[in-house]
Design an enzyme around this catalytic site. Structure first.
Site, mmCIF file in Angstrom:
data_model
loop_
_atom_site.group_PDB
_atom_site.id
_atom_site.type_symbol
_atom_site.label_atom_id
_atom_site.label_comp_id
_atom_site.label_asym_id
_atom_site.label_seq_id
_atom_site.Cartn_x
_atom_site.Cartn_y
_atom_site.Cartn_z
ATOM 1 N N ASP A 472 86.712 -1.785 7.715
ATOM 2 C CA ASP A 472 85.809 -3.164 8.080
ATOM 3 C C ASP A 472 84.496 -2.799 7.673
ATOM 4 O OD1 ASP A 472 85.586 -5.498 9.094
ATOM 5 O OD2 ASP A 472 86.467 -5.310 10.986
ATOM 6 N N ASP A 542 89.577 -13.874 9.626
ATOM 7 C CA ASP A 542 89.664 -13.632 11.121
ATOM 8 C C ASP A 542 90.515 -14.918 11.577
ATOM 9 O OD1 ASP A 542 88.701 -11.158 11.201
ATOM 10 O OD2 ASP A 542 86.571 -11.803 11.871
HETATM 11 C C1 GLA Z 1 86.168 -7.871 12.577
HETATM 12 C C2 GLA Z 1 87.636 -7.813 11.927
HETATM 13 C C3 GLA Z 1 88.413 -8.051 13.058
HETATM 14 C C4 GLA Z 1 88.407 -7.043 14.116
HETATM 15 C C5 GLA Z 1 86.936 -7.057 14.606
HETATM 16 C C6 GLA Z 1 86.758 -5.732 15.493
HETATM 17 O O1 GLA Z 1 85.567 -9.040 13.063
HETATM 18 O O2 GLA Z 1 87.469 -8.884 10.900
HETATM 19 O O3 GLA Z 1 89.855 -8.317 12.401
HETATM 20 O O4 GLA Z 1 88.803 -5.806 13.344
HETATM 21 O O5 GLA Z 1 86.011 -6.705 13.510
HETATM 22 O O6 GLA Z 1 85.761 -5.484 15.917
#
Ligand code: GLA
Length: 722
Positions: A472, A542
């Site tokens: 990420d 997301d």
């Molecule tokens: C980001 C990602 C999510 C999740 C969060 C965790 O927003 O896109 O899928 O992994 O971080 O903090």
């Protein structure tokens, strides 16, 4: 077959379907003559006349004549009045560059770029077109490659300072394409968090139109992609040329309509906060750009990009492999979990047929919120007292693979790493760093930081049986400063960061070939061909609301194939939109990518669990087609209430049709969906209804698809050739 033919005044790259023609004008100016459908020979006279140039290619460079020459790599300073591809500043502070032909060399195979992601492999031919500015002592080698199996021209440029003075590159574009007219619509992908990659279409008008990022990532707001389509171009027909960058950092993608209604398409590094110092003897390489042309509308364009991704971008054992159906605990638990809670979720996942359990954020340091611990990649024994290995083994014991979340490019001010190595963070001396999501960014231009990031991830992967990594990156650049770079190199930092990151990813790829990597950046904030080179799939957004996902996945599919898109079923009400959609709609949309779940299945009613089991079983039988089949968009969510697309297997004997309507309409007839990509000579059965139809009828007359009632009504149908 790809072929490159060099004659005295021309270089012609072509395969069976496309041609790209470069002219060498008098004095050695490399001119762009043609890109489009294959031609056997190119006279050049007409095109030169269009530009107001002598038809024999002779050229007087007085009176700012360069301003009207279609050039392969125009430079600022000597009569070029449009935005050029190159700006070079000499030691005396002036900016000018006069590039003249030196040599053209052809090689078998595809060129590679050291330290940068680049398309590779296949039956390809490479052209190295060397140009030189004698006064500056600068060699610019334009790299081109053409493939036989996709209609793509890959381009890059290599800069070598062979003179005696330092030179500063203030712009070094990856691709410049001069077009003799401007009768095009510009198509770009723009968005934001949770609504990535809206399709934006606007008519070209005089001046500049562009999308760009100065965020240090390709970003949620814009993709490094631009297409030019003739007005009236649809999914199924019309002429499109399109380009994308194989790069993940700050970029520019735009068009300038200037004098004589000519258009210039340009893509490359964003130069607004960029310069690169080339000391004598030093070299610099521009990231790769890929260019395609199709006369079969946006469908044809996407087919070329999808082929490129499948055959020439994604590497390693997962490139053509069935991707595991995963369940990620993020929306099920957020930071609040312990081993038993995770195992309860994993057990249910195993029971319904899920194949991979992914532990998301919160397993390390003392990370109970997004306030701390990035950089401390050590298991939190309060939550997982038996450690990661024990959890991974227990998950394996359930018959599931085990995956883990990292955000390795970041550092929390509240972390042991920051307390020990504050100098690792990007920062500007004397200023309080601006946090984003309570975190700072590691200065990946530094070798010690690169080693740290590599080891942090590699150590965990070596010590624990981990099958998958979600990588990420949850904030963009501010405090763009490095404590190690000298002032004259500070503007190199954003690109040096990317080079550092790519280096780390290359090492991890090489050392952990059995680990499946998925890239993520606050959802799909770094969904680009650069990241796909290192990681075969990307978390698309997301936002997992089925209706929003219709738009997001539609836009994403313009460039990226289904096998690259992470798409999951999540709980309702949806955590991003608050909307309740039926499980069927969520599953039908999600199965059009790398399928998975983002919820605790224990919380679903038994009737939905049965549905989930059936969907998983179906995806397992269809996933080769769903992931690697040819993807055709049918009805656009940007134009009405309906979204439809179909994925057709390579042999055209199997297809999966997805049709979703956002809002129920009174008195609406079931539409006739005209399918695409089937074999007109074959007879297909629609498995769910039992009806039988010819491929020709399905494509020309269409399939009348009845939807269930209610909002977010959705069907997914399997078509099989008899
Ligand atoms: C980001 C990602 C999510 C999740 C969060 C965790 O927003 O896109 O899928 O992994 O971080 O903090």
């Amino acid at each position: 077959m790809p072929d490159i033919i060099i004659t005295e005044k021309q270089i012609h790259l072509r395969n069976d379907r496309i041609s790209y023609v470069i002219g060498i004008l008098e004095g050695g100016i490399a001119a762009h003559l043609y890109f489009g459908k294959r031609v056997e020979a190119f006279s050049a006279a007409s095109v030169l006349r269009r530009w107001g140039l002598p038809e024999d290619g002779s050229l007087s460079l007085q009176n700012c004549a360069l301003n009207h020459v279609p050039q392969e790599y125009p430079a600022y300073g000597l009569g070029e009045m449009r935005e050029g591809a190159l700006i070079v500043r000499a030691a005396d502070g002036t900016a000018s560059c006069d590039l003249r032909f030196v040599s053209a060399e052809i090689a078998d195979g595809k060129y590679g770029l050291e330290g940068l992601p680049a398309s590779f492999g296949g039956n390809a031919k490479t052209l190295r077109l060397k140009l030189r500015d004698e006064l500056l002592g600068l060699d610019v080698t334009l790299l081109y490659a053409i493939f036989d199996n996709c209609d793509i021209i890959a381009r890059s440029a290599l800069f070598e300072n062979r003179g005696g003075q330092p030179l500063t590159l203030e712009r070094a574009a990856s691709l410049c394409l001069d077009l003799p007219d401007c009768d095009y619509d510009l198509i770009t992908l723009s968005g934001d968090w949770a609504r990535e990659r809206d399709v934006i279409r606007r008519k070209l008008t005089p001046g500049e139109m562009s999308v760009s990022s100065i965020r240090g990532a390709s970003s949620l707001l814009a993709s490094p992609f631009a297409a030019l389509a003739r007005p009236g171009t649809t999914e199924a027909s019309g002429e499109v040329l399109a380009a994308a960058l194989v790069y993940s950092g700050s970029f520019y993608a735009g068009v300038e309509v200037g004098s004589r209604h000519a258009a210039r398409l340009m893509l490359g590094l964003n130069d607004r906060h960029f310069t690169w110092l080339l000391q004598p003897g030093e070299a610099f390489t521009a990231p790769e750009a890929v260019l395609t042309w199709s006369e079969d509308g946006f469908d044809g364009m996407s087919a070329q990009f999808h082929c490129l991704c499948a055959e020439h971008i994604v590497r390693g054992k997962f490139a053509h492999a069935p991707r595991p159906i995963l369940l990620n605990n993020w929306e099920a638990t957020y930071f609040g979990f312990d081993e038993e809670k995770l195992l309860t979720i994993a057990r249910k996942a195993a029971e319904v047929g899920v194949e991979l359990f992914v532990l998301d954020d919160g397993w390390f340091g003392h990370r109970d919120s997004d306030n701390s611990s990035l950089g401390d990649w050590v298991v939190d024994r309060r939550k997982l007292p038996n450690g990661l290995r024990s959890l991974a083994e227990k998950v394996h014991g359930l018959g599931l693979k085990f995956g883990l979340w990292f955000e390795p490019e970041m550092i929390s001010p509240d972390s042991d790493l920051y307390r020990t190595h504050p100098e690792y963070a990007m920062q500007i001396r004397g200023r309080t760093p601006i946090e984003g999501r309570n975190q700072l960014i590691l200065d990946l231009s530094r070798a010690d930081v690169q080693d740290f990031v590599y080891s942090a991830v590699a150590d965990v992967l070596r010590e624990n049986p981990i099958d998958y990594v979600k990588w990420d990156m949850n904030r963009n650049f501010s405090n763009v400063g490095s404590l190690q770079l000298p002032p004259e190199r500070m503007r190199e930092l954003p690109h040096r960061y990317m080079l550092g990151l790519y280096g780390v990813l290359e090492r991890l790829q090489a050392d952990f070939p059995d680990v499946l990597f998925e890239s993520c950046s606050s959802g799909g904030g770094r969904f680009d061909l650069g990241m796909l080179y290192y990681m075969p799939q990307t978390w698309c957004s997301d936002n997992t609301d089925a209706l929003c996902r219709c738009r997001i996945q539609w836009g994403t599919s313009l460039v990226f194939p289904p096998f690259s898109m992470g798409s999951h079923v999540s709980a309702v009400p949806n955590h991003q939109t608050g909307r309740i959609t039926p499980i069927r709609a969520r599953a039908n949309v999600a199965m059009s990518g790398c399928f998975g779940f983002e919820l605790d299945l224990n919380k679903l009613p038994e009737s939905e669990i049965e549905e989930v089991k059936a969907v998983i079983a179906r995806v397992k039988t269809l996933r080769q087609t769903l992931l690697y089949g040819r993807f055709h968009r049918l009805l656009s969510p940007f134009e009405g209430h309906d979204t439809a697309w179909i994925t057709v297997s390579e042999d055209r004997r199997e297809a999966v049709l997805m049709f979703t309507r956002d809002l129920a309409q009174p008195d609406t007839d079931a539409p006739m969906l005209r399918l695409r990509g089937l074999d007109p000579a074959l007879i297909y059965t629609v498995e769910e209804t039992g009806e039988t139809c010819g491929g020709d009828e399905l494509m020309r007359s269409g399939l009348c698809v009845a939807l269930p009632g209610g909002d977010a009504a959705s069907v997914s149908l399997t078509l099989r050739a008899l």
